[in-house]
Write a protein that holds these residues in place. Structure first.
Motif, short mmCIF file in Angstrom:
data_model
loop_
_atom_site.label_atom_id
_atom_site.label_comp_id
_atom_site.label_asym_id
_atom_site.label_seq_id
_atom_site.Cartn_x
_atom_site.Cartn_y
_atom_site.Cartn_z
N LEU A 40 18.91 -78.96 28.39
CA LEU A 40 17.93 -78.26 29.23
C LEU A 40 18.17 -76.75 29.21
O LEU A 40 17.23 -75.96 29.18
N ALA A 41 19.43 -76.33 29.23
CA ALA A 41 19.76 -74.90 29.20
C ALA A 41 19.25 -74.26 27.90
O ALA A 41 18.82 -73.10 27.90
N HIS A 42 19.27 -75.02 26.82
CA HIS A 42 18.80 -74.51 25.53
C HIS A 42 17.32 -74.13 25.60
O HIS A 42 16.86 -73.28 24.85
N ARG A 43 16.58 -74.74 26.52
CA ARG A 43 15.14 -74.46 26.66
C ARG A 43 14.85 -73.29 27.61
O ARG A 43 13.70 -72.90 27.76
N LEU A 44 15.87 -72.75 28.25
CA LEU A 44 15.67 -71.65 29.20
C LEU A 44 15.49 -70.33 28.45
O LEU A 44 16.05 -70.15 27.36
N PRO A 45 14.75 -69.40 29.04
CA PRO A 45 14.48 -68.13 28.36
C PRO A 45 15.67 -67.16 28.34
O PRO A 45 15.75 -66.32 27.45
N ASP A 46 16.59 -67.29 29.30
CA ASP A 46 17.71 -66.36 29.36
C ASP A 46 18.81 -66.92 30.28
O ASP A 46 18.61 -67.92 30.96
N LEU A 47 19.94 -66.23 30.29
CA LEU A 47 21.08 -66.68 31.09
C LEU A 47 20.84 -66.52 32.59
O LEU A 47 21.42 -67.25 33.38
N LYS A 48 19.98 -65.60 32.98
CA LYS A 48 19.66 -65.43 34.41
C LYS A 48 19.01 -66.71 34.95
O LYS A 48 19.33 -67.15 36.05
#
Length: 72
Positions: A40-48
């Motif tokens: 799921l984190a891989h699909r996020l736009p950024d670390l924020k």
């Protein structure tokens, strides 16, 4: 444009995750959850966005591990 899951789908998402966890050997639950989180984190736009998700997930669960703080 909002890229979050619509409210009407949230309960179904919860059920899907719960069923998936139920199908995993209890001894491998932590590994499954870590792999799910990374997928799921891989699909996020950024670390924020990841930092915010970690804060929401860890709300009320904080201990000495420093959930969501970046601390080891």
């Amino acid at each position: 444009m909002d890229s979050t899951l619509p409210d009407q789908d949230f309960e179904q998402a919860y059920e899907m995750i719960a069923r998936a966890i139920d199908h995993v050997d209890p001894e491998r639950e932590r590994l499954f959850l870590a792999r799910l989180a990374l997928a799921l984190a891989h699909r996020l736009p950024d670390l924020k966005a990841l930092e915010q998700a970690l804060a929401v997930a860890g709300d009320g669960l904080e201990g000495e591990s420093g959930i969501g703080s970046g601390a080891p």
